[in-house]
Design a protein around this motif. Structure first.
Motif, mmCIF file in Angstrom:
data_model
loop_
_atom_site.group_PDB
_atom_site.id
_atom_site.type_symbol
_atom_site.label_atom_id
_atom_site.label_comp_id
_atom_site.label_asym_id
_atom_site.label_seq_id
_atom_site.Cartn_x
_atom_site.Cartn_y
_atom_site.Cartn_z
ATOM 1 N N MET A 16 0.733 -1.007 0.144
ATOM 2 C CA MET A 16 0.130 0.189 -0.027
ATOM 3 C C MET A 16 0.864 1.168 0.013
ATOM 4 S SD MET A 16 -3.142 -1.219 -0.034
ATOM 5 C CE MET A 16 -4.024 0.258 0.494
ATOM 6 N N ARG A 17 1.797 1.189 0.749
ATOM 7 C CA ARG A 17 2.860 2.437 0.914
ATOM 8 C C ARG A 17 3.594 2.714 -0.510
ATOM 9 N NH1 ARG A 17 5.385 0.885 4.933
ATOM 10 N NH2 ARG A 17 7.158 0.175 4.422
ATOM 11 N N HIS A 18 3.688 1.575 -1.184
ATOM 12 C CA HIS A 18 4.507 1.890 -2.403
ATOM 13 C C HIS A 18 3.674 2.131 -3.693
ATOM 14 C CE1 HIS A 18 8.068 0.297 -0.387
ATOM 15 N NE2 HIS A 18 8.868 1.071 -1.205
ATOM 16 N N LYS A 19 2.242 1.882 -3.362
ATOM 17 C CA LYS A 19 1.303 2.058 -4.354
ATOM 18 C C LYS A 19 1.262 0.968 -5.325
ATOM 19 C CE LYS A 19 0.435 6.926 -3.351
ATOM 20 N NZ LYS A 19 0.470 8.306 -3.810
ATOM 21 N N ILE A 20 1.493 -0.223 -4.998
ATOM 22 C CA ILE A 20 1.688 -1.370 -5.954
ATOM 23 C C ILE A 20 0.654 -2.418 -5.572
ATOM 24 C CG2 ILE A 20 3.885 -0.844 -6.617
ATOM 25 C CD1 ILE A 20 4.830 -3.083 -4.746
ATOM 26 N N SER A 21 0.305 -3.287 -6.514
ATOM 27 C CA SER A 21 -0.705 -4.360 -6.122
ATOM 28 C C SER A 21 0.111 -5.890 -6.001
ATOM 29 C CB SER A 21 -1.711 -4.280 -7.191
ATOM 30 O OG SER A 21 -1.067 -4.853 -8.567
ATOM 31 N N ALA A 22 1.043 -5.885 -6.365
ATOM 32 C CA ALA A 22 1.768 -7.197 -6.330
ATOM 33 C C ALA A 22 3.544 -7.246 -6.157
ATOM 34 C CB ALA A 22 1.618 -7.938 -7.499
ATOM 35 N N ALA A 23 3.789 -8.243 -5.471
ATOM 36 C CA ALA A 23 5.303 -8.139 -5.379
ATOM 37 C C ALA A 23 5.845 -9.509 -5.239
ATOM 38 C CB ALA A 23 5.853 -7.390 -4.153
ATOM 39 N N PRO A 24 7.152 -9.856 -5.965
ATOM 40 C CA PRO A 24 7.886 -11.133 -5.769
ATOM 41 C C PRO A 24 8.055 -11.347 -3.969
ATOM 42 C CG PRO A 24 8.961 -9.658 -7.377
ATOM 43 C CD PRO A 24 8.055 -8.877 -6.532
#
Length: 321
Positions: free
Chosen positions: A290-298
C-alpha cells in the motif's frame, strides 16, 4: 407511550451507571489478592454461579479463557452431580452469588476445602457464608436495583460483569498477554488473520509464480505475464535472486518508447523493485504494498532467492483488509 418507554430506559441506565460508578473506589487489597491468586494458579480457573450470576459467570469464564487464563464455567447443580470431579487442588474457583448464601454452597464449600481448592467470591453480602469462606471477596453490592420493583437483578449484574472484567483485564496485563497471544485464541477471527498469517502462508508458489531469467526477451516476459495474470514477472539471475520486476506498465512504456518484443527483458524491467520476505507478517507486507502503491510483489526466502509471489487479492481473500 413512547415518552414513557424512553424515560423508563433512561432511568434504568442512570441507576445502573450510578451503582457502577462506586466500583473503582472499592478496589482494595482483596482485589489484588484475587488477581494474584489467579495469576499464580497452576491449574484452571473455575467460575460458578446460579441464575443471572451464572449467565454472567459464563461470560467471565470465556473472557478469562481468551485472555490467557485457562478457565471454564461449572453450574453449581452439575458440580454436585459429578462435575466436582473436574476440579483439583491446583485449581481456583470463583463463585458468584449476590446473597452469598445459595443452598448449593452448603455442600460445595466443604468439598473445596477437602481438596484445598482456593475459593474467591463475588458477592453483595460481606458476612455471607460465601464471603466468610473465601480467600478474597469482590464487593458487587448495590444500594438499589434498577428494577422498579427492586426484584430483578439489574444493577447488581452490571456490577458483577464490570468487576469481573476488571479482574480479567488486570490479570491479562500482569501476564503480559499480547495481541499475538489473543489472536492465537481467535485464529478464525479477523485479528487472527491479521496477526497469525505470514507471507508464506498466503503467497503463490511453484508454477503459479511468474518468473523469467535475466537473459529472457520481452516477449518471454509478456507471455509469462499473460500466463499467470499477476501483473508482474520476477526477473531472476542464475542464483535465483531477483534482479528486477517486469510489469504490465513496463511493457506499455517499453513499446511506447520504441522498444521491441525481441529486446532483452533486463533492459525493459524495473531494476530492483519491491520484494517481500516470506517470513514477515502478512499485515506488514500488505502495508508495504500500500505504501509503494503497487498491487503485487515477488517473495524471497532468507537467502534472497525467489520463492513465491503475492498480490493484494491474496490478502483480501485471507481476511486481511
Amino acid at each position: 407511550m413512547s415518552n414513557f418507554l424512553l424515560n423508563a430506559g433512561r432511568q434504568t441506565l442512570l441507576l445502573e451507571l450510578q451503582e457502577a460508578s462506586r466500583l473503582p473506589d472499592r478496589l482494595d487489597e482483596s482485589f489484588v489478592r484475587a488477581a494474584e491468586t489467579i495469576i499464580n494458579c497452576k491449574g484452571k480457573l473455575i467460575v460458578s454461579g446460579i441464575g443471572k450470576s451464572g449467565h454472567i459467570g459464563k461470560k467471565l469464564a470465556a473472557t478469562f479463557a481468551s485472555t490467557g487464563t485457562p478457565a471454564f464455567f461449572v453450574h453449581p447443580a452439575e458440580a454436585l452431580h459429578g462435575d466436582l470431579g473436574m476440579i483439583d487442588s491446583r485449581d481456583v474457583m470463583l463463585f458468584i452469588s449476590y446473597s452469598g448464601s445459595a443452598k448449593e454452597l452448603e455442600l460445595i464449600i466443604p468439598r473445596l476445602e477437602e481438596r484445598n481448592v482456593v475459593l474467591l467470591a463475588m458477592t453483595g453480602k460481606s458476612q455471607s457464608p460465601l464471603a466468610l469462606a473465601a480467600a478474597a471477596v469482590l464487593d458487587i453490592s448495590v444500594e438499589r436495583e434498577a428494577c422498579p420493583m427492586h426484584l430483578a437483578p439489574t444493577s447488581s449484574t452490571v456490577n458483577t460483569l464490570m468487576l469481573g472484567d476488571a479482574l480479567a483485564m488486570a490479570v491479562m496485563q500482569a501476564r503480559g498477554f499480547s495481541e499475538e497471544d489473543f489472536a492465537r485464541s481467535h485464529p478464525a477471527g479477523a485479528l487472527g488473520a491479521r496477526l497469525l498469517n505470514n507471507v508464506h502462508h498466503l503467497m503463490r508458489k511453484n508454477e503459479e509464480v511468474p518468473q523469467v531469467s535475466n537473459d529472457a526477451s520481452v516477449m518471454d516476459a509478456m507471455l509469462e505475464l499473460s500466463r499467470t495474470g499477476l501483473g508482474l514477472v520476477a526477473v531472476c539471475n542464475e542464483n535465483g535472486s531477483v534482479d528486477g520486476v517486469f510489469t504490465d506498465g513496463d511493457l506499455r512504456r517499453w513499446l511506447v518508447k520504441g522498444g521491441t518484443l525481441n529486446d532483452a527483458v533486463n533492459t525493459a524491467m524495473t531494476t530492483g523493485g519491491v520484494t517481500l520476505q516470506a517470513q514477515e507478517r502478512a499485515i506488514d507486507a500488505k502495508e508495504i504494498l500500500m505504501r509503494h502503491k503497487i498491487s503485487a510483489a515477488p517473495v524471497v526466502d532468507e537467502h534472497g532467492r525467489l520463492c513465491g509471489a503475492i498480490n493484494l487479492q491474496n490478502f483480501y481473500q485471507a481476511g486481511i483488509l
